[in-house]
Design an enzyme around this catalytic site. Structure first.
Site, short mmCIF file in Angstrom:
data_model
loop_
_atom_site.label_atom_id
_atom_site.label_comp_id
_atom_site.label_asym_id
_atom_site.label_seq_id
_atom_site.Cartn_x
_atom_site.Cartn_y
_atom_site.Cartn_z
N HIS A 38 0.80 -1.24 0.17
CA HIS A 38 -0.03 0.00 -0.26
C HIS A 38 0.64 1.15 0.03
O HIS A 38 0.47 2.29 -0.65
CB HIS A 38 -1.02 0.03 1.22
CG HIS A 38 -1.93 -1.17 1.13
ND1 HIS A 38 -3.03 -1.20 0.10
CD2 HIS A 38 -2.28 -2.06 1.92
CE1 HIS A 38 -3.82 -2.14 0.36
NE2 HIS A 38 -3.20 -2.72 1.52
N HIS B 112 -17.38 37.28 -46.89
CA HIS B 112 -16.45 37.56 -46.05
C HIS B 112 -15.12 37.54 -46.86
O HIS B 112 -14.28 36.03 -46.80
CB HIS B 112 -16.40 36.94 -44.73
CG HIS B 112 -15.56 37.50 -43.72
ND1 HIS B 112 -14.37 36.96 -43.51
CD2 HIS B 112 -15.83 38.43 -42.85
CE1 HIS B 112 -13.79 37.56 -42.43
NE2 HIS B 112 -14.69 38.59 -42.03
#
Length: 465
Positions: free
Chosen positions: A288, A366
């Site tokens: 762990h 555009h």
């Protein structure tokens, strides 16, 4: 591995005694929303505090992994978390009526069976995997521990252990497919050696330990007098062992059951990273303390990447929202619907895609001869992306309008032209309050930021608009 996030269809409860505390507890797994993750809730404490399953909350590693937050502690979380990871669940609230999950039979099998019994539910958001980018290593030379994570487009684990024991010897266990966890790993039980048993007992641990929930490995000849003392300590009329073997001669479920259990523990401890992992994990003599130290290294690496997110778009992957679903959420329509699909969505962030072609209606006027996507429409597309995120905060988006309130710090960094695929990525800067959301957004083309801005928006019920 799953693409989408999952929770469970209904709450399910298990009951039992905690391994180390010896306290009986009820544990209820509850469905949770997208992006919730794994959280424990101590329902036995005032205010019912929440404890996030996060490696930064680890406070004790005495024969198990213990987390603490908001004044609440949860002991021995690894088996519970391993079951959730093994079923590829992402969002679950674990309500606990005591300090420690029940140990059950010492494995994760009974948790798996309970969760499978109520069924898993797919959620409309992609899993937020952390893919190991390069080799990450952890070493503890004093203990002979080494753990490494290598890049892989899957999640595989291999564990090697060597206890210098004539009973166990060297063992290894491999999980080549996380989808096989329930069948191959989950039923492996926790274990300890006989020489550790008395020390653990005197250290105020294993109060709930029993020969029905743990394997005790006997690696030396034991006198009858010592067996009698062990029986008293364990509350048994008698215990026995055939020469060197397993106390009470319990049969192992697998020849390498201890190695498989170490792999189970590793899966549970690495869940504390906070995200599902993709990578190859190789571990020699893990425990762990090493698992948690390694998880911290992974999380540190993960957070370094998170500070500069560049969304990855895979056109072959099923989107979270296609154009039909987008039109159910947003009121925009051609020529002003500027998104093609949503590829990621959770409670905090969203990622959407816009493919730019010469057929876009705005190119007619555009810059004819030099087509460039107008910046104001890039902002609108970003706002629509943010609108998806804001609408995701209400259960019935079809009953709301979303209004763009403001924009700040907007920058256009590169032209967007026909042939580009624009990835719009937005995230909340603060929780939505009183229907007002503040967001940060970025637009990417080929991994480079072409526009970014901060935006605010409001959501209003249609019957109040």
């Amino acid at each position: 591995m799953n693409d989408k996030q999952h929770t469970i269809k209904a709450p399910v409860t298990v009951r039992g005694i905690g391994l180390h505390t010896g306290v009986e507890a009820t544990m209820t797994f509850c469905p949770a929303p997208i992006g919730h993750g794994y959280k424990f809730q101590r329902v036995d404490l005032p205010g019912q505090p929440i404890v996030d399953a996060d490696v930064d909350n680890v406070v004790d590693l005495s024969r198990g992994t213990t987390i603490e937050q908001n004044g609440a502690r949860v002991n021995t979380v690894e088996h519970t978390l391993a079951a959730l990871v093994g079923l590829q669940l992402d969002n679950v609230l674990i309500q606990l009526s005591g300090p420690e999950p029940p140990i059950m039979d010492g494995s994760a099998a009974e948790f798996i069976h309970a969760l499978q019994g109520v069924g898993l539910e797919e959620q409309n958001a992609l899993r937020n995997y952390y893919e190991i980018p390069d080799t990450i290593r952890y070493m503890d030379n004093a203990r002979g521990v080494e753990i490494a994570a290598l890049p892989l487009s899957d999640y595989r684990l291999t564990v090697m252990v060597d206890y210098n024991s004539p009973v166990l010897g060297s063992q290894h266990a491999t999980l080549a497919d996380i989808g096989q966890f329930a069948n191959e790993i989950a039923s492996s039980r926790t274990f300890c050696f006989l020489h550790e048993l008395e020390h653990l007992y005197k250290s105020n641990l294993i109060k709930g330990g029993d020969l029905s929930n743990a394997i005790v490995v006997v690696d030396r000849v034991v006198a009858d007098e010592e067996l009698n003392d062990l029986a008293k300590m364990l509350g048994k009329p008698r215990v026995s062992v055939k020469k060197e073997g397993i106390l009470n001669n319990v049969d192992l479920r697998y020849k390498n059951e201890p190695a498989r259990h170490k792999l189970l523990d590793l899966v549970g401890d690495l869940a504390l990273v906070g995200r599902p992992l993709k990578g190859q994990i190789l571990a020699a003599r893990p425990g762990h303390a090493a698992n948690v130290a390694f998880a911290k290294k992974i999380k540190k690496k993960m957070l370094e990447v998170k500070t500069n997110p560049v969304p990855v778009y895979d056109p072959a992957r099923e989107p979270v929202m296609d154009i039909n679903r987008i039109m159910q959420v947003l009121p925009h329509r051609y020529p002003f619907l500027l998104l093609d699909k949503v590829i990621y969505l959770d409670a905090q962030m969203v990622t959407a895609v816009k493919n730019i072609t010469m057929n876009e209606q705005f190119f007619q006027g555009h810059f004819p001869g030099n087509p460039v996507m107008p910046g104001v429409l890039q902002v609108e597309a970003m706002a629509q992306t943010g609108g998806i995120l804001v609408m995701n905060t209400v259960p019935d988006p079809e009953n709301y309008w979303q209004y763009f309130l403001g924009i700040e710090n907007c920058r256009f960094r590169k032209k967007v032209i026909p042939g580009d695929t624009v990835i719009f990525h937005c995230w909340l800067l603060a929780p939505v309050k009183r229907g007002i959301a503040k967001m940060k957004g970025q637009a990417f083309v080929n991994g480079k930021v072409v526009m970014d801005a901060e935006m605010s928006a409001a959501i209003v019920r249609k019957d109040n608009a």
